[in-house]
Scaffold this active site. Structure first.
Site, mmCIF file in Angstrom:
data_model
loop_
_atom_site.group_PDB
_atom_site.id
_atom_site.type_symbol
_atom_site.label_atom_id
_atom_site.label_comp_id
_atom_site.label_asym_id
_atom_site.label_seq_id
_atom_site.Cartn_x
_atom_site.Cartn_y
_atom_site.Cartn_z
ATOM 1 N N HIS A 326 0.710 -1.267 -0.055
ATOM 2 C CA HIS A 326 -0.068 0.186 -0.103
ATOM 3 C C HIS A 326 0.890 1.365 0.072
ATOM 4 O O HIS A 326 0.265 2.439 -0.143
ATOM 5 C CB HIS A 326 -0.962 -0.037 1.033
ATOM 6 N N LYS A 413 -33.901 2.909 -6.508
ATOM 7 C CA LYS A 413 -35.271 3.192 -6.515
ATOM 8 C C LYS A 413 -35.760 4.115 -5.571
ATOM 9 O O LYS A 413 -36.862 4.711 -6.019
ATOM 10 C CB LYS A 413 -36.158 1.939 -6.400
ATOM 11 N N LYS A 415 -34.033 6.714 -5.183
ATOM 12 C CA LYS A 415 -33.537 7.926 -5.587
ATOM 13 C C LYS A 415 -32.309 8.400 -4.299
ATOM 14 O O LYS A 415 -32.222 9.602 -4.078
ATOM 15 C CB LYS A 415 -34.166 9.156 -5.635
ATOM 16 N N SER A 417 -28.058 7.528 -2.608
ATOM 17 C CA SER A 417 -26.839 7.290 -3.009
ATOM 18 C C SER A 417 -26.489 5.879 -2.141
ATOM 19 O O SER A 417 -26.503 5.715 -1.148
ATOM 20 C CB SER A 417 -25.792 8.169 -2.319
#
Length: 622
Positions: A326, A413, A415, A417
């Site tokens: 990483h 459905k 709306k 996030s």
């Protein structure tokens, strides 16, 4: 993955293509610089993120510290220093050197479990053979390497804006080195070091990726070479020199010096390992469950590894995964690499070459074992490394919740996030388990800026707390819960946008502190309880989603916390939970319960709203 360079006129507005660079780095020099937020902006956001974690009395103390922060001439001077650093033409990114040292190179704890992250590959049902799986992964990797090393890979974009691709140079033929007080990294010439290194039974084997005439090996030839590696390694395990890379970095630095001093052979062996395109670990484990596959990819046995490089891990049963080093790059570039490999194989777009025949590869040189000459001092370091690894790993557990109640298609459905929804489910689960908000770090990339890496989305908010409390209040209405939920979603999206724009709280406060000169007093904000409390990341969260990745994760970042990676598919949400055995299975249970309750609440609220609208002719026409 288009490899052709865009025409000059194709440059996005505000960006200039550098004709001396390949497509991958064409816009790098014209990317904007990471901004320095204003003191006022950071102060107000900071107070907002602190509030849900403290009562009125403690919050009043924090308000006083923040007031001092806003009015302090000393803080204003620190801000001027930071702005001057950001304005320096020779500094492409004001935080990057500081951050890379503090978070990665100067960090002394073992990279496994604390820094590395893993992916579990989606199974290929056509391949159950270890050598064949490893060969096809390598063969599919080679075109991606070619595009990266020749800079022909197209840059990633967000809303048409190109992202920084600088870290891609560390993807292949690179290695991290233990050193005091901070580690270093080195990139090798791929033309001079065109080989891959396999680890089997703790033994290392070098295989060239081309013939002596320069022709790239076919998948069948690679498979034949890998079978030779497996045969050569036999059943007996060697002293695991790779275990040293799992050590505390100072210990590994001392051990590496002892290893080099033990014999001149060791320097050459290390060089061949470190310069390889990548490491491929051929494990004799045969994991089946998501937990077992995740565990083996995350930590394995701590011996058949070289943790200072990216590693592909292929198991005896043909399953596979990836372990990312990483320090020099974050997860999005390596996700793209792994997706490219797996997607191109699944679509049959990899030129694997002729099928294997009995004499395939017979003219190729035998895989070369890379041997170490070990004295008692080095053997002592290795034994201690094995013990330390076993002790550390035995304290951990890992659980996977593959929740199939719904995924992003269902969430959309409403709306909402999907990422904000998943974050709120986590907060509700934490409330259920601990009766309070969880201090939460969500990683957000800042690669729209030169050399950008990440910023923190502080996911716990006043709005998420109000919603979670409403969910746990049996007298609350679903209509009000749904309204609070939407407010919490909106707030999350706002903070995520700030973080992506380099306008978060944490990196700015880090930068101001780095501007302190010796002998200068520490501003009050850093001494206040809220600073340490709200940067003590009990929930270290990050989302990476791909249909080709069947799990991914990393370790916790504080002893009393959880690593909580997640992926959101069309019809599932998958969480991988790691901790120092801190009731991890219970958190898994509460996540599932919270996810189901959130769905039920939103459905009931939607039904109630629909019923209300049906009874109101004026509303029904809207």
């Amino acid at each position: 993955m288009k490899s052709s360079a865009p025409a000059k006129s194709d440059a996005p507005p505000g960006y200039t293509a550098d004709p001396s660079k390949g497509p991958m780095l064409r816009y790098e020099a014209s990317l904007p610089r990471l901004p320095v937020p204003t003191i006022s902006s950071t102060a107000h956001k900071y107070l907002e993120t602190v509030r849900p974690h403290f009562d009125d009395a403690k919050f009043a103390k924090t308000q006083a510290a923040v007031k001092d922060f806003l009015e302090s001439a000393h803080v204003a001077e620190l801000q001027r220093r930071l702005e001057a650093r950001a304005a320096d033409p020779s500094v492409k990114n004001w935080i990057i050197d500081w951050w890379n040292d503090a978070a990665y190179m100067g960090y002394r704890d073992p990279v496994v479990v604390y820094v590395s992250y893993f992916y579990v590959h989606l199974d290929d049902p056509r391949i159950r053979d270890q050598a064949r799986r490893a060969a096809t992964l390598i063969k599919a990797m080679l075109p991606f390497r070619e595009m990266v090393e020749t800079q022909q890979l197209q840059p990633e974009t967000v809303k048409g804006m190109p992202l920084s691709m600088d870290s891609y140079r560390w993807m292949f033929h690179s290695c991290r080195y233990p050193a005091k007080p901070s580690d270093t990294a080195r990139k090798f010439d791929p033309k001079e070091h065109n080989h891959v290194v396999f680890v089997r039974q703790n033994k290392f084997y070098e295989v060239a990726l081309t013939t002596s005439e320069g022709r790239e090996l076919t998948a069948a030839e690679l498979e034949a070479q890998i079978d030779r590696v497996i045969l050569k390694a036999g059943e007996d395990k060697a002293i695991p020199v790779g275990a040293l890379t799992s050590e505390n970095r100072d210990n590994w630095a001392d051990a590496r010096e002892a290893l080099l001093a033990a014999s001149p052979i060791n320097a050459e062996t290390l060089s061949r390992i470190e310069s390889a395109m990548t490491i491929v670990c051929l494990d004799d484990a045969m994991p089946v469950t998501r937990e077992d596959k995740s565990w083996e990819c995350w930590v394995g046995d701590g011996r058949n590894r070289w943790y200072d490089k990216h590693q592909f891990i292929v198991f005896q049963n043909g399953k596979s995964g990836f372990l990312g080093e990483h320090s020099c790059m974050d997860g999005t570039p390596t996700l793209r690499l792994n997706e490219f490999i797996l997607a191109s194989l699944a679509a049959g777009k990899v030129d694997l070459g002729p099928a294997r025949e009995p004499n395939t590869g017979k003219d190729l040189p035998e895989p070369k074992e890379l041997k170490f000459d070990l004295n008692d001092k080095v053997k002592g370091y290795i034994q201690q490394a094995e013990k330390n690894f076993d002790d550390l790993v035995s304290k951990h557990d890992l659980h996977v919740l593959h929740y199939e109640g719904y995924g992003k298609e269902y969430i959309k459905k409403f709306k909402a996030s999907p990422d904000a929804w998943a974050q709120l489910v986590k907060q509700l689960a934490f409330h259920k388990m601990f009766g309070r908000p969880g201090v939460c770090y969500e990683s957000c990339q800042t690669r729209k800026y030169q050399l950008g890496r990440t910023e923190v989305i502080r996911s716990a908010s006043n709005e998420s707390k109000a919603w979670a409390e409403a969910m746990l209040n049996p007298h609350e209405t679903d209509e009000n819960r749904a309204a609070l939920f939407r407010k919490a979603v909106s707030r999350h999206l706002q903070y995520a946008a700030w973080a992506a724009d380099g306008q978060g709280v944490d990196r700015h406060l880090f930068g101001l502190k780095k501007c302190l000169k010796e002998g200068e007093p520490l501003p009050e904000i850093y001494k206040d309880e809220a600073f340490s409390r709200t940067s003590h990341w009990e929930l270290s969260t990050s989302q990476l989603s791909s249909p080709f990745i069947d799990g991914w994760g990393y370790g916790e970042v504080v002893p009393d916390g959880y690593g909580l990676s997640y992926a959101i598919g069309d019809n599932y949400i998958r969480w991988t939970i790691t901790s120092l055995k801190r009731r991890t299975a219970e958190l898994k249970h509460y996540l599932a319960e919270a996810a189901t309750e959130t769905r039920a609440m939103m459905e009931r609220a939607a039904a109630a709203a629909e019923k209300k609208n049906a009874g109101d002719p004026a509303r029904s026409k809207l």
